[in-house]
Write an enzyme that holds these catalytic residues in place. Structure first.
Site, short mmCIF file in Angstrom:
data_model
loop_
_atom_site.label_atom_id
_atom_site.label_comp_id
_atom_site.label_asym_id
_atom_site.label_seq_id
_atom_site.Cartn_x
_atom_site.Cartn_y
_atom_site.Cartn_z
N ARG A 39 8.96 -2.35 1.29
CA ARG A 39 8.33 -1.21 1.96
C ARG A 39 7.96 -1.60 3.38
O ARG A 39 7.16 -2.50 3.60
CB ARG A 39 7.06 -0.75 1.22
CG ARG A 39 6.46 0.51 1.85
CD ARG A 39 5.32 1.07 1.04
NE ARG A 39 4.09 0.34 1.26
CZ ARG A 39 2.96 0.57 0.60
NH1 ARG A 39 2.93 1.48 -0.35
NH2 ARG A 39 1.88 -0.12 0.87
N SER A 108 5.61 8.32 -6.56
CA SER A 108 4.16 8.32 -6.51
C SER A 108 3.65 9.73 -6.77
O SER A 108 4.16 10.69 -6.18
CB SER A 108 3.65 7.85 -5.15
OG SER A 108 4.01 6.50 -4.93
N LYS A 137 -3.15 -0.04 2.29
CA LYS A 137 -2.54 1.23 2.71
C LYS A 137 -3.60 2.04 3.45
O LYS A 137 -4.52 2.56 2.85
CB LYS A 137 -2.05 1.99 1.46
CG LYS A 137 -0.92 2.97 1.73
CD LYS A 137 -0.24 3.34 0.44
CE LYS A 137 0.88 4.35 0.66
NZ LYS A 137 0.43 5.70 0.80
#
Length: 209
Positions: A39, A108, A137
């Site tokens: 990611r 998600s 995050k």
């Protein structure tokens, strides 16, 4: 049903700069990670492909699935195992059209409605969180907690991978709450010894199961 791993390590080069994505993948796999996820939001498509190609070489050597976050095109280009889509990313249904039927697709989802929609569109597993507070995050929502996790595991007709602030101290609690597995970033990537951290997390998961 596809074989969904129980310990997903998401590689990160923003929280730390000691290791590349490929080096983190190698260390995580050495510690027992059975899924690695790439990611990264910054970088050109060409730069991202180069990073993922090096990760794919590591994962393929060890026969460990590589999941690419958000970018179905990159997953397809490098021959990754699959892709994971957030609620603001590509719809699962379109990702399923791009990738092969064998590809693992994660999604998600934060609400019951979103979970059911993602599964109906072809998601193989659901990522749910943050379970605890997280700094990995910046745009993460409020912590959901174990009670919400239990509820989501009850309604999901596929494996649920819990994410968000999970540590070696809490991994067992998350599994006992019904999660199929966990996904971690800082618990491994920001640890002085990523392989050791991964091994400790896997041990907690196995004991809880």
């Amino acid at each position: 049903m596809k074989n969904i791993g129980v310990l997903h390590v998401i590689t990160d080069t923003m929280l730390q700069s000691r290791f590349t994505h490929a080096e983190l993948a190698e260390l995580a796999i050495a510690g027992g990670a059975d899924t690695v996820q790439f990611r990264q939001k910054q970088g050109t498509t060409r730069e991202l492909i180069t990073m993922v190609q090096s990760m794919q070489a590591v994962c393929k050597q060890h026969n460990v699935p590589l999941i690419v976050n958000d970018r179905a095109d990159i997953a397809l280009a490098v021959g990754a195992t699959g892709a994971h889509f957030g609620q603001d990313d590509m719809p699962v249904s379109i990702g399923r059209q791009i990738l092969s039927t064998k590809a693992i697709i994660g999604a998600s989802a934060r609400t019951e409605e979103k979970i059911l929609a993602a599964i109906s569109e072809g998601a193989d597993y659901i990522g749910f969180g943050p379970i605890y507070g997280t700094t990995s995050k910046p745009d993460a929502e409020m912590a959901k907690g174990l009670d919400r996790l239990r509820r989501m595991c009850d309604i999901a007709a596929c494996p649920v991978i819990a994410i968000g602030g999970i540590t070696v101290q809490t991994a067992g609690d998350v599994i006992r709450a019904g999660a199929h597995g966990i996904a971690v970033i800082s618990a491994v990537c920001a640890h002085p010894e990523p392989a050791v951290a991964t091994q400790a997390l896997l041990s907690e998961i196995q004991q809880a199961k």
